[in-house]
Design a protein around this motif. Structure first.
Motif, PDB file in Angstrom:
ATOM      1  N   GLU A 147       0.820  -1.209   0.000  1.00 50.56           N
ATOM      2  CA  GLU A 147       0.000   0.000   0.000  1.00 50.56           C
ATOM      3  C   GLU A 147       0.860   1.267   0.000  1.00 50.56           C
ATOM      4  O   GLU A 147       0.431   2.311  -0.499  1.00 50.56           O
ATOM      5  CB  GLU A 147      -0.947  -0.024   1.196  1.00 50.56           C
ATOM      6  CG  GLU A 147      -2.030  -1.099   1.048  1.00 50.56           C
ATOM      7  CD  GLU A 147      -3.022  -1.103   2.175  1.00 50.56           C
ATOM      8  OE1 GLU A 147      -4.080  -0.458   2.026  1.00 50.56           O
ATOM      9  OE2 GLU A 147      -2.747  -1.755   3.202  1.00 50.56           O
ATOM     10  N   ASN A 207      -5.028 -15.181  -9.019  1.00 54.16           N
ATOM     11  CA  ASN A 207      -5.123 -15.910  -7.760  1.00 54.16           C
ATOM     12  C   ASN A 207      -5.038 -17.425  -7.917  1.00 54.16           C
ATOM     13  O   ASN A 207      -4.164 -18.072  -7.332  1.00 54.16           O
ATOM     14  CB  ASN A 207      -6.429 -15.517  -7.047  1.00 54.16           C
ATOM     15  CG  ASN A 207      -6.526 -16.107  -5.661  1.00 54.16           C
ATOM     16  OD1 ASN A 207      -6.801 -17.284  -5.497  1.00 54.16           O
ATOM     17  ND2 ASN A 207      -6.306 -15.289  -4.654  1.00 54.16           N
ATOM     18  N   TYR A 256      -2.868 -12.195  -4.411  1.00 52.92           N
ATOM     19  CA  TYR A 256      -4.001 -11.276  -4.368  1.00 52.92           C
ATOM     20  C   TYR A 256      -5.272 -11.924  -4.916  1.00 52.92           C
ATOM     21  O   TYR A 256      -5.232 -12.666  -5.908  1.00 52.92           O
ATOM     22  CB  TYR A 256      -3.733 -10.048  -5.241  1.00 52.92           C
ATOM     23  CG  TYR A 256      -2.730  -9.070  -4.718  1.00 52.92           C
ATOM     24  CD1 TYR A 256      -3.069  -8.133  -3.745  1.00 52.92           C
ATOM     25  CD2 TYR A 256      -1.433  -9.045  -5.229  1.00 52.92           C
ATOM     26  CE1 TYR A 256      -2.149  -7.205  -3.285  1.00 52.92           C
ATOM     27  CE2 TYR A 256      -0.499  -8.124  -4.776  1.00 52.92           C
ATOM     28  CZ  TYR A 256      -0.876  -7.205  -3.800  1.00 52.92           C
ATOM     29  OH  TYR A 256       0.045  -6.288  -3.359  1.00 52.92           O
ATOM     30  N   ARG A 257      -6.383 -11.607  -4.309  1.00 52.73           N
ATOM     31  CA  ARG A 257      -7.669 -11.729  -4.983  1.00 52.73           C
ATOM     32  C   ARG A 257      -7.849 -10.465  -5.816  1.00 52.73           C
ATOM     33  O   ARG A 257      -7.432  -9.379  -5.386  1.00 52.73           O
ATOM     34  CB  ARG A 257      -8.814 -11.865  -3.984  1.00 52.73           C
ATOM     35  CG  ARG A 257      -8.777 -13.109  -3.131  1.00 52.73           C
ATOM     36  CD  ARG A 257     -10.057 -13.247  -2.297  1.00 52.73           C
ATOM     37  NE  ARG A 257     -10.323 -12.040  -1.516  1.00 52.73           N
ATOM     38  CZ  ARG A 257      -9.768 -11.758  -0.343  1.00 52.73           C
ATOM     39  NH1 ARG A 257      -8.909 -12.613   0.199  1.00 52.73           N
ATOM     40  NH2 ARG A 257     -10.070 -10.650   0.296  1.00 52.73           N
ATOM     41  N   SER A 282     -10.408  -8.630  -6.395  1.00 51.02           N
ATOM     42  CA  SER A 282     -11.177  -7.606  -5.694  1.00 51.02           C
ATOM     43  C   SER A 282     -10.351  -6.926  -4.608  1.00 51.02           C
ATOM     44  O   SER A 282     -10.493  -5.724  -4.366  1.00 51.02           O
ATOM     45  CB  SER A 282     -12.434  -8.226  -5.078  1.00 51.02           C
ATOM     46  OG  SER A 282     -12.087  -9.272  -4.174  1.00 51.02           O
ATOM     47  N   GLU A 283      -9.477  -7.694  -3.954  1.00 46.98           N
ATOM     48  CA  GLU A 283      -8.613  -7.130  -2.914  1.00 46.98           C
ATOM     49  C   GLU A 283      -7.639  -6.123  -3.504  1.00 46.98           C
ATOM     50  O   GLU A 283      -7.440  -5.028  -2.955  1.00 46.98           O
ATOM     51  CB  GLU A 283      -7.842  -8.256  -2.224  1.00 46.98           C
ATOM     52  CG  GLU A 283      -6.779  -7.792  -1.241  1.00 46.98           C
ATOM     53  CD  GLU A 283      -5.799  -8.900  -0.874  1.00 46.98           C
ATOM     54  OE1 GLU A 283      -4.992  -8.650   0.044  1.00 46.98           O
ATOM     55  OE2 GLU A 283      -5.826  -9.979  -1.502  1.00 46.98           O
ATOM     56  N   ALA A 316      -9.471  -2.954  -4.583  1.00 48.33           N
ATOM     57  CA  ALA A 316      -9.891  -2.183  -3.414  1.00 48.33           C
ATOM     58  C   ALA A 316      -8.726  -1.401  -2.821  1.00 48.33           C
ATOM     59  O   ALA A 316      -8.878  -0.228  -2.441  1.00 48.33           O
ATOM     60  CB  ALA A 316     -10.502  -3.110  -2.360  1.00 48.33           C
ATOM     61  N   LYS A 317      -7.568  -2.022  -2.739  1.00 48.56           N
ATOM     62  CA  LYS A 317      -6.391  -1.326  -2.198  1.00 48.56           C
ATOM     63  C   LYS A 317      -5.994  -0.149  -3.078  1.00 48.56           C
ATOM     64  O   LYS A 317      -5.684   0.940  -2.585  1.00 48.56           O
ATOM     65  CB  LYS A 317      -5.218  -2.302  -2.068  1.00 48.56           C
ATOM     66  CG  LYS A 317      -5.292  -3.235  -0.883  1.00 48.56           C
ATOM     67  CD  LYS A 317      -3.997  -4.030  -0.734  1.00 48.56           C
ATOM     68  CE  LYS A 317      -3.957  -4.807   0.564  1.00 48.56           C
ATOM     69  NZ  LYS A 317      -2.647  -5.477   0.776  1.00 48.56           N
TER      70      LYS A 317
END
Length: 241
Positions: A104, A127, A151-152, A154-155, A158-159
């Protein structure tokens, strides 16, 4: 092997400033340069950057660099990049975030150096193909500088959106490479002399160099289900900063 869609999702116009974060061997830097970009290849590996710099020079000698385009290299850490805010029209981050504990922090830096209205292209291993690689072989990822997370989709999105970016397109790429890496994990990631690995590698090189219809059409059809890389494109809102 180009992962990003430079033709529609991530266009680079002549004169645009382009940052390739974690440029590695420079595959995307070279493509951005061919399209007329003012490219900075940024990486932690000085040896990789030396090779990229040599290739930039070779491309210029061969007349592959359009007028006004340029390619430079810079050594540094993606968690704290030595660029001013809003410096680049385009940022590429291909297969880098899965290597960094402070992902991040890197995303925040990407947001900072991208100009408002600028575009980002990010790719990571998909993934479920990556899960198989990890289950088949610990040495595949348990090496210095190796993959530390899976990672997914969506994850990841989102980040990146929490960092201030807005996603506008995504896809998968390199379906033909997923079975190759599963095979390598079975026989040993460093066992490049295995006959099956060598044969599959020849196929991938043939595909890369010749781009035959049979492999291009097959990969395009298989990418949605088998693509080894997940790619997402994002924009920095015009009002940001």
């Amino acid at each position: 092997m180009i992962t990003m869609d430079f033709d529609s999702a991530f266009p680079i116009a002549p004169g645009m400033t382009v940052l390739d974060v974690g440029a590695g061997q420079g595959r995307h830097s070279f493509e951005a340069l061919r399209r007329g970009g003012v490219v900075t290849a940024f990486d932690l590996s000085e040896s990789d950057l030396a090779d990229v710099k040599s290739m930039f020079g070779a491309m210029e000698l061969e007349g592959e660099v359009p007028e006004g385009a340029s390619g430079t290299v810079l050594h540094g850490d993606a968690r704290s990049m030595p660029f001013n805010d809003n410096s680049f029209d385009r940022v590429i981050a291909s297969e880098i975030l899965e290597h960094v504990h402070e992902d991040e922090q890197v995303m925040a830096e990407i947001f900072r150096v991208l100009r408002p209205g600028g575009l980002v292209a990010v790719s990571v291993p998909r993934n479920w193909p990556e899960q198989i690689c990890w289950k088949l072989s610990a040495p595949y990822h348990e090496v210095e500088g190796g993959h530390i997370r899976i990672y997914r989709a969506s994850e990841l999105v989102a980040k990146l959106e929490r960092a201030g970016l807005t996603a506008y397109k995504q896809h998968h790429a390199h379906a033909l490479h997923a079975p190759y890496w599963w095979l390598k994990c079975v026989v040993g990631p460093d066992n490049n002399d295995n006959p099956a690995v060598k044969a599959y590698h020849r196929l991938l090189v043939w595909d890369l160099m010749k781009g035959p219809f049979v492999t291009r059409a097959s990969e395009n059809a298989l990418n949605p289900v088998l693509g080894k890389s997940f790619v997402v494109y994002l924009v920095k809102p015009e009002l940001a900063g």
